[in-house]
Design an enzyme around this catalytic site. Sequence first.
Site, PDB file in Angstrom:
ATOM      1  N   LYS A 214      37.629  22.745  58.072  1.00 43.46           N
ATOM      2  CA  LYS A 214      38.482  21.568  57.879  1.00 43.46           C
ATOM      3  C   LYS A 214      39.845  21.977  57.327  1.00 43.46           C
ATOM      4  O   LYS A 214      40.876  21.514  57.765  1.00 43.46           O
ATOM      5  CB  LYS A 214      37.769  20.600  56.937  1.00 43.46           C
ATOM      6  CG  LYS A 214      38.520  19.316  56.705  1.00 43.46           C
ATOM      7  CD  LYS A 214      37.724  18.406  55.779  1.00 43.46           C
ATOM      8  CE  LYS A 214      38.634  17.347  55.201  1.00 43.46           C
ATOM      9  NZ  LYS A 214      37.972  16.501  54.216  1.00 43.46           N
ATOM     10  N   GLU A 220      35.802  32.986  53.803  1.00 38.01           N
ATOM     11  CA  GLU A 220      34.673  33.510  54.591  1.00 38.01           C
ATOM     12  C   GLU A 220      34.925  33.311  56.083  1.00 38.01           C
ATOM     13  O   GLU A 220      34.700  34.207  56.907  1.00 38.01           O
ATOM     14  CB  GLU A 220      33.372  32.781  54.202  1.00 38.01           C
ATOM     15  CG  GLU A 220      32.836  33.117  52.819  1.00 38.01           C
ATOM     16  CD  GLU A 220      33.379  32.203  51.732  1.00 38.01           C
ATOM     17  OE1 GLU A 220      34.461  31.594  51.927  1.00 38.01           O
ATOM     18  OE2 GLU A 220      32.729  32.104  50.678  1.00 38.01           O
ATOM     19  N   GLY A 271      33.684  17.442  54.078  1.00 38.93           N
ATOM     20  CA  GLY A 271      32.955  18.511  54.766  1.00 38.93           C
ATOM     21  C   GLY A 271      31.468  18.243  54.870  1.00 38.93           C
ATOM     22  O   GLY A 271      30.882  18.335  55.955  1.00 38.93           O
ATOM     23  N   ARG A 272      30.834  17.891  53.747  1.00 38.29           N
ATOM     24  CA  ARG A 272      29.376  17.723  53.765  1.00 38.29           C
ATOM     25  C   ARG A 272      28.942  16.439  54.465  1.00 38.29           C
ATOM     26  O   ARG A 272      27.747  16.196  54.637  1.00 38.29           O
ATOM     27  CB  ARG A 272      28.817  17.791  52.351  1.00 38.29           C
ATOM     28  CG  ARG A 272      29.446  16.820  51.362  1.00 38.29           C
ATOM     29  CD  ARG A 272      29.017  17.158  49.940  1.00 38.29           C
ATOM     30  NE  ARG A 272      29.724  16.372  48.932  1.00 38.29           N
ATOM     31  CZ  ARG A 272      30.903  16.671  48.431  1.00 38.29           C
ATOM     32  NH1 ARG A 272      31.551  17.737  48.865  1.00 38.29           N
ATOM     33  NH2 ARG A 272      31.466  15.927  47.501  1.00 38.29           N
ATOM     34  N   GLU A 358      26.349  18.594  45.480  1.00 33.43           N
ATOM     35  CA  GLU A 358      27.811  18.724  45.445  1.00 33.43           C
ATOM     36  C   GLU A 358      28.448  17.353  45.253  1.00 33.43           C
ATOM     37  O   GLU A 358      29.495  17.228  44.620  1.00 33.43           O
ATOM     38  CB  GLU A 358      28.335  19.388  46.728  1.00 33.43           C
ATOM     39  CG  GLU A 358      29.767  19.858  46.600  1.00 33.43           C
ATOM     40  CD  GLU A 358      30.193  20.816  47.702  1.00 33.43           C
ATOM     41  OE1 GLU A 358      30.799  21.845  47.389  1.00 33.43           O
ATOM     42  OE2 GLU A 358      29.931  20.536  48.885  1.00 33.43           O
ATOM     43  N   HIS A 389       1.018  25.575  50.797  1.00 39.45           N
ATOM     44  CA  HIS A 389       0.447  26.906  50.538  1.00 39.45           C
ATOM     45  C   HIS A 389       1.386  27.728  49.672  1.00 39.45           C
ATOM     46  O   HIS A 389       1.231  28.934  49.549  1.00 39.45           O
ATOM     47  CB  HIS A 389       0.186  27.628  51.859  1.00 39.45           C
ATOM     48  CG  HIS A 389      -0.796  26.898  52.725  1.00 39.45           C
ATOM     49  ND1 HIS A 389      -2.122  27.254  52.817  1.00 39.45           N
ATOM     50  CD2 HIS A 389      -0.650  25.797  53.500  1.00 39.45           C
ATOM     51  CE1 HIS A 389      -2.749  26.419  53.633  1.00 39.45           C
ATOM     52  NE2 HIS A 389      -1.867  25.524  54.050  1.00 39.45           N
ATOM     53  N   LYS A 504      35.614  30.329  42.680  1.00 40.70           N
ATOM     54  CA  LYS A 504      36.410  30.745  43.837  1.00 40.70           C
ATOM     55  C   LYS A 504      37.678  31.460  43.362  1.00 40.70           C
ATOM     56  O   LYS A 504      38.045  32.518  43.877  1.00 40.70           O
ATOM     57  CB  LYS A 504      36.790  29.486  44.628  1.00 40.70           C
ATOM     58  CG  LYS A 504      37.004  29.699  46.096  1.00 40.70           C
ATOM     59  CD  LYS A 504      37.665  28.476  46.718  1.00 40.70           C
ATOM     60  CE  LYS A 504      36.730  27.568  47.426  1.00 40.70           C
ATOM     61  NZ  LYS A 504      37.423  26.469  48.134  1.00 40.70           N
TER      62      LYS A 504
HETATM   63  C1  G6Q Z   1      31.916  20.179  51.484  1.00 42.88           C
HETATM   64  C2  G6Q Z   1      32.744  21.122  50.759  1.00 42.88           C
HETATM   65  C3  G6Q Z   1      32.630  22.554  51.193  1.00 42.88           C
HETATM   66  C4  G6Q Z   1      33.389  22.875  52.482  1.00 42.88           C
HETATM   67  C5  G6Q Z   1      33.412  24.391  52.697  1.00 42.88           C
HETATM   68  C6  G6Q Z   1      34.115  24.779  53.974  1.00 42.88           C
HETATM   69  O1  G6Q Z   1      31.949  18.995  51.326  1.00 42.88           O
HETATM   70  O2  G6Q Z   1      34.044  20.686  50.746  1.00 42.88           O
HETATM   71  O3  G6Q Z   1      31.290  22.948  51.339  1.00 42.88           O
HETATM   72  O4  G6Q Z   1      32.825  22.230  53.570  1.00 42.88           O
HETATM   73  O5  G6Q Z   1      34.012  25.013  51.605  1.00 42.88           O
HETATM   74  O6  G6Q Z   1      35.415  24.308  53.975  1.00 42.88           O
HETATM   75  P1  G6Q Z   1      36.289  24.331  55.263  1.00 42.88           P
HETATM   76  O7  G6Q Z   1      35.665  23.445  56.282  1.00 42.88           O
HETATM   77  O8  G6Q Z   1      37.645  23.840  54.842  1.00 42.88           O
HETATM   78  O9  G6Q Z   1      36.329  25.759  55.747  1.00 42.88           O
END
Ligand code: G6Q
Length: 551
Positions: A214, A220, A271-272, A358, A389, A504
């Site tokens: 996003k 990463e 994002g989530r 989160e 189990h 971070k």
């Molecule tokens: C979700 C968070 C977080 C995010 C990641 C990836 O709600 O904001 O988990 O989705 O850090 O972020 P980008 O999509 O910006 O790479």
Amino acid sequence: MAGTYQESWKEPFLSPPRFEVTRSAKRLAELAKSATNLSVSGVVTEERIASMQSRGAGLTMLYGFQRVDQEILRELQALAEERQVVPQMQALFAGRSVNFIEGFDSERRAALHPATRDVFEQAITSDLSARRVVEEELQKLRTFFGEIGNSYDTMLFIGIGGSELGPHAIADALTCYNLPSRKVHYIGNIDPDEMTAALRGTDLRKTLVAIVSKSGSTLETATNEARARQAFQTAGLDPKQHFIAVTSPKTPMDDLSRYRAVFHLFDFVGGRFSSTSVVGGVLICFLAGATTFFEFLDGANQMDRLALRLDIRDNLPLLLALLSVWNRNFLGFPTVAVIPYSQALRRFPAHLQQCEMESNGKSVDRYGRRIPYPTAPVLWGEPGTNAQHSFFQLLHQGTDVVPVEFIGFKDSQYGEDCMYNGTSSQDKLLSNLFAQALALALGHDNENPNKYFSGNRPSTLILGQKLDAKTLGALLALYENKIAFEGFLWGINSFDQEGVQLGKGLAEQLIAVCRARREGREDLSASAVGRRLLDIVEDIGSAHGIVPKSR
Ligand code: G6Q
């Protein structure tokens, strides 16, 4: 037009009485002292189980195994009203800003993920500009995946956190609907081994790479994209023919000179909460086709419609949220386990872990005040029967009570089964689910203390006919809306994640030290303790008597 979406928040947000001073919260605290004891003979009756159920969007929720009675349910309804949670949900659906902390520097955004699936029947979100950009992106998806046909059979899906967990969970759940020979590798971790493992044995000529971010700048994802581009170049392939981007307008990734296509998501989708946006869309359209993705959206939209109802018996997400708050705040249980009796939902608890923790792992309210009551429980889980189990010992006899949310389906996805000892595997699967709920609730008396089960351990059963795309959409939206309702009940902002920033930032400092050392410089910006940790790992081989390989 894509990229022109404007936030429509303007008016001040609702300001209901604080959670802990509502009349109903005080009354619920009283009622909790003598809450229903499920293990008492005659409490869990067939009438109770049959009457304590709510249905909607293809799901049936049984809550007769929760420690509630009619008076507690009435007070939970009153709590929802005093905290004005349905009006808050209406504000969310209207595109108002719900992501903010008043009086402090904070995000100030809508959380309009319901708009990403509001493309059926009469609209329930009222932000026209949001709906328009959503429809444009969905059209782009259909066109793109129609055009590429069968040019690719493998996808490398590169993204992390909200840009990976939800899509991964839903794609796993829908594997049975995959088009022939379509497969995907997920690369989220910066651990280089994950990419190496994905690249091994992958025919890059038939591979489509989706870079999903996003912000367009996550460490990463940027690192893994660079590595994937190198792999394509080394194989003599043009990355532009193979790479697509999913990102917000105007990020560094919003660049058609580098990608075969760019799909947009917008700042009104967190994002989530992006599984029903193009983030989930590129994955499901590739693996299973656009029709399956639209069925998934339809199911989520059906559940969203229920989230606007006032009566908690008709509003499954609100009822689930209130039962969660009852267990967390009034009965004092610190965790909740989500146990799907469906192997296809194996990644679903991992996705919910992020969504719940989160979103609601917060200690201040919307006005930045410290709050004197617990918020999100620790959420965890694994599929049953495997979990039986493994850790069910603790669920039955451990010192902590862990409320459970069981998920199960009448029919298997593939419809292929075997009769063994007079029953199908699906019969055995569901029988196990029900047996666990009964055992947790009723317990078992025994003179031998090691064989004694206290019982009175609550659970909710979420049941459906079959885990198809529509039911999966409904299940996802059930939890997304439940989590938003919990946040509204607790008076917190469920839509930011400031808690991930500190670590971070410290990692970036240490990475700068690593870079400086590789370049033969000294960088002292990280703390002495952090630098010492890097020294220790540098020496770890020789400390264990391992002769270092020359680099
Ligand atoms: C979700 C968070 C977080 C995010 C990641 C990836 O709600 O904001 O988990 O989705 O850090 O972020 P980008 O999509 O910006 O790479």
